[in-house]
Design a protein around this motif. Structure first.
Motif, PDB file in Angstrom:
ATOM      1  N   PRO A 181       0.735  -1.473   0.751  1.00 16.60           N
ATOM      2  CA  PRO A 181      -0.090  -0.285  -0.327  1.00 16.60           C
ATOM      3  C   PRO A 181       0.665   1.135   0.306  1.00 16.60           C
ATOM      4  O   PRO A 181       1.772   1.466   1.043  1.00 16.60           O
ATOM      5  N   ILE A 182       0.966   2.062  -1.003  1.00 14.36           N
ATOM      6  CA  ILE A 182       1.468   3.382  -0.416  1.00 14.36           C
ATOM      7  C   ILE A 182      -0.102   4.676  -0.772  1.00 14.36           C
ATOM      8  O   ILE A 182      -1.322   4.885  -1.189  1.00 14.36           O
ATOM      9  N   LEU A 183       0.183   5.710   0.583  1.00 19.49           N
ATOM     10  CA  LEU A 183      -0.799   6.236   0.005  1.00 19.49           C
ATOM     11  C   LEU A 183      -0.899   7.177   0.369  1.00 19.49           C
ATOM     12  O   LEU A 183      -1.364   8.437  -0.197  1.00 19.49           O
ATOM     13  N   SER A 184       0.069   8.331  -0.174  1.00 18.34           N
ATOM     14  CA  SER A 184       0.223   9.208  -0.386  1.00 18.34           C
ATOM     15  C   SER A 184      -0.434   9.477  -2.293  1.00 18.34           C
ATOM     16  O   SER A 184       0.376   7.799  -2.967  1.00 18.34           O
ATOM     17  N   LYS A 185      -0.670  10.334  -2.875  1.00 17.82           N
ATOM     18  CA  LYS A 185      -0.640  10.183  -3.945  1.00 17.82           C
ATOM     19  C   LYS A 185       0.250  10.293  -5.363  1.00 17.82           C
ATOM     20  O   LYS A 185       0.524   9.423  -6.394  1.00 17.82           O
ATOM     21  N   GLU A 186       1.020   9.991  -4.811  1.00 18.95           N
ATOM     22  CA  GLU A 186       2.926   9.993  -5.854  1.00 18.95           C
ATOM     23  C   GLU A 186       3.810   9.339  -5.267  1.00 18.95           C
ATOM     24  O   GLU A 186       3.698   9.428  -3.857  1.00 18.95           O
ATOM     25  N   ILE A 187       4.661   8.494  -6.114  1.00 18.08           N
ATOM     26  CA  ILE A 187       6.001   8.428  -5.672  1.00 18.08           C
ATOM     27  C   ILE A 187       7.288   9.328  -5.087  1.00 18.08           C
ATOM     28  O   ILE A 187       7.218  10.354  -5.848  1.00 18.08           O
TER      29      ILE A 187
END
Length: 284
Positions: free
Chosen positions: A183-189
């Protein structure tokens, strides 16, 4: 040398007198030379956690009679890589036994394979060092491990989406990747995400972001959706960006916002997923 100092016996085949110890040793050597160890069919894998996905099975048999040997203790050791072994039981009635690999040690180990040597257990059988024992080797392969995250936003609000996700998971399986959803919470890397990924024991990471915007078409009970997807991939541990893919903006319509979104996603999905396919087939 002291057990049978000068005792001779008659060799039944040649009729000649031979030293008893030499005679016994020659028979032991003959028997051992006709014993073979063989690994069961198929390939064996371990994943990015070091778990063995299917335990190898080794068979012991006597070659002249194709006789499978039961009750034979074997010895297993890593000769490339390291790991944890449990006690492997003697062979059963079919001459086979499962090699009890509990874990492959991946700490600081970046190779894509580990190798184990399997032989007869000299100590348990009581065979002297002068006799060369039969052996076989088992290679465990680590498939390419791919972490992935698929984020989907409707009117800037994160929601669940399955169409693109299901297509990608199916594609990963076709390539034989060992996959892990991260899971990645932010919209960008960003840098903090890259740091998190570096600690995840993966070879590659694929991030897919889809933005959909819906609006009503005037006074009609119709909705329009504009959707766009992009994908970015990194290779680890180098942290190098491998590819960036951006879909063409795609429109969909429907009598409800969800229908409009589904219509747009369906139009976009196949070409976008095929673009990703063309890139990940180069993963090594």
């Amino acid at each position: 040398d002291t057990l049978f100092p000068k005792i001779s016996i008659s060799d039944n085949l040649s009729g000649k007198d031979v030293d008893l110890k030499s005679f016994v040793n020659s028979k032991i050597r003959e028997i051992i030379s006709n014993i073979e160890l063989r690994v069961g069919d198929g390939k064996y894998y371990f994943n990015f956690r070091g778990d063995v996905l299917r335990r190898p099975r080794v068979y012991v048999f006597y070659k002249p009679d194709l006789l499978f040997l039961s009750g034979i203790p074997i010895k297993v050791e890593f000769i490339k890589g390291k790991g944890k072994l449990a006690n492997t039981l003697p062979t059963t009635h079919d001459g086979g036994t499962d090699v009890m690999i509990e874990q492959v040690d991946l700490y600081g180990y970046t190779e894509k394979e580990v190798v184990l040597n399997v032989t007869l257990d000299r100590e348990k059988i009581g065979i002297e060092d002068m006799f060369m024992l039969p052996n076989c080797q088992i290679t465990l392969l680590r498939p390419i491990s791919v972490g992935y995250c698929i984020n989907y936003y409707v009117n800037n609000k994160k929601v669940a989406e399955s169409k693109i996700k299901n297509s990608l998971i199916k594609m990963f399986a076709e390539f034989g990747f060992d996959t892990k959803e991260i899971p990645i919470l932010s919209k960008e890397i960003n840098d903090s995400v890259i740091k998190k990924l570096s600690d995840s024991w993966i070879d590659y990471f694929i991030y897919v972001k889809t933005d959909a915007y819906t609006q009503k078409m005037g006074n009609y009970e119709m909705y329009i959706c504009n959707v766009k997807s992009e994908s970015i991939s990194y290779k680890f541990p180098q942290e190098n960006m491998i590819f960036f893919i951006e879909s063409e903006p795609t429109k969909g319509t429907g009598t409800t916002p969800n229908n409009a979104i589904n219509n747009a996603i369906e139009k976009l999905k196949e070409n976008f997923v095929n673009q990703i396919r063309s890139k990940i087939k180069l993963f090594d």
